[in-house]
Each structure stands twice: as C-alpha cells, then as structure tokens.
Design an enzyme around this catalytic site. Structure first.
Site, PDB file in Angstrom:
ATOM      1  N   CYS A  72       0.890  -1.163   0.000  1.00 26.59           N
ATOM      2  CA  CYS A  72       0.000   0.000   0.000  1.00 26.59           C
ATOM      3  C   CYS A  72       0.927   1.211   0.000  1.00 26.59           C
ATOM      4  O   CYS A  72       2.110   1.074  -0.374  1.00 26.59           O
ATOM      5  CB  CYS A  72      -0.999  -0.036   1.163  1.00 26.59           C
ATOM      6  SG  CYS A  72      -0.317   0.006   2.823  1.00 26.59           S
TER       7      CYS A  72
HETATM    8  C1  RB5 Z   1      -3.688   5.423   0.629  1.00 25.99           C
HETATM    9  O1  RB5 Z   1      -5.010   5.083   0.852  1.00 25.99           O
HETATM   10  C2  RB5 Z   1      -2.852   5.048   1.852  1.00 25.99           C
HETATM   11  O2  RB5 Z   1      -3.400   5.585   3.008  1.00 25.99           O
HETATM   12  C3  RB5 Z   1      -2.733   3.543   2.005  1.00 25.99           C
HETATM   13  O3  RB5 Z   1      -2.221   3.009   0.840  1.00 25.99           O
HETATM   14  C4  RB5 Z   1      -1.819   3.053   3.098  1.00 25.99           C
HETATM   15  O4  RB5 Z   1      -0.588   3.703   3.070  1.00 25.99           O
HETATM   16  C5  RB5 Z   1      -2.379   2.952   4.424  1.00 25.99           C
HETATM   17  O5  RB5 Z   1      -1.779   2.413   5.349  1.00 25.99           O
END
Ligand code: RB5
Length: 161
Positions: A72
């Site tokens: 993420c």
């Molecule tokens: C983007 O939604 C970001 O908040 C997500 O990818 C992540 O880093 C969350 O922990």
C-alpha cells in the site's frame, strides 16, 4: 517444495505489486501466484486497503496459499489489516535484516512494503530475498511464536477472538 504466493495491493501500491508479480512469475521457487488485486481495470480500483490485507490473511488461514506480499502507500495499512485475521503474522519491512528476521524470528506469512516509502529496485530485491527464507520450527524462535499462537488459542476458546 514451491510456494503458493499471494500478491496484492491497494491503488497506492499497485505499480510495485504488478512489477513484483511479474518478477516472481519467473521465479522457480514460486509454484502458484494468486493476484488478489487491485488491478487498474477493476471497477473497485480504489478499494480501501483493509479489504486487501484481510483477503490475503483469510486465504492463508484457510490453507489456500502459503504466503503473501502486499503493498500500500506505507505497507502499514495492509499489515494491520492482515494481522486482524487469526493466526496471521504480517510485518512491514523495508530493509534486508528485518525481511530476514520476519521469517526466521517471527514466522511471518506476510511481508508488506510501501510504494511511497522505498524505491522499486529495493522492493524487488527484498521480495526475492524474503521468499528464500523458511522458518525453522526447531529454532529458539519457535517457543516465542508459540506464545502468540497460545494467546490466540486461549482468546478463541473464551470467545474473545
Ligand atoms: C492510501 O489510501 C494510503 O493511506 C494507504 O495506501 C496506506 O498507506 C495505508 O496504510
């Protein structure tokens, strides 16, 4: 024995997920790869990261895959989400030593990384390193991991998990 591996990400990690998926498809240590998305063509491309972490954890819990690499923005959200699934140990790691210890010390089934945190070439290298480690159940680390498993077992028996 080859690995059954899950690759997944939210929209903030999809570029790394796709590149490392392509890398590991060529890796003889990997027998099967399940791409749980997201993918750019998906209607739900902006699906929140918890759905990815939880889906990966559930597939491993249910014996349908051995391990997962998730992305993420930071790696944190997918790790937190996967760790909500009983029996799952997921860790965010962006350096070689932590990547090694996540398996050898903690028997993590899931590695997570952040596309907004490290460079692509380092992420590709760490993914290849990580799948090369196997937890040794006769090591001193096994009793420590067992403490976690006992805690979860006790919580489940009393309806707390
Ligand atoms: C983007 O939604 C970001 O908040 C997500 O990818 C992540 O880093 C969350 O922990």
């Amino acid at each position: 024995m080859t690995l059954r591996l899950i690759l997944g990400s939210d929209e903030a990690g999809v570029d790394y997920k796709d590149q490392i998926l392509a890398d590991l498809r060529q890796d003889p240590r990997v027998g099967e790869i399940i791409d749980i998305g997201v993918n750019r063509a998906d209607e739900d491309f902006n699906k929140p990261y918890p759905y990815i972490g939880i889906a990966a954890g559930e597939l491993i819990r249910d014996g349908r895959a051995d391990r997962a690499i998730l992305f993420c923005g930071t790696g944190l959200g997918v790790a937190i989400s996967a760790n909500k699934v009983e029996g799952i140990r997921a860790a965010t790691a962006h350096d070689s030593f932590s990547v090694e210890r996540s398996v050898l010390s903690n028997n993590c089934q899931i590695l997570t990384m952040g596309q907004r945190v490290i460079g692509l070439e380092l992420a590709r290298r760490l993914a290849k390193e990580w799948i090369g480690y196997t937890f040794d159940p006769s090591s001193a680390s096994a009793a420590k991991v067992q403490v976690l498993e006992d805690f979860e077992g006790a919580a489940a028996a009393t309806g707390g998990a």
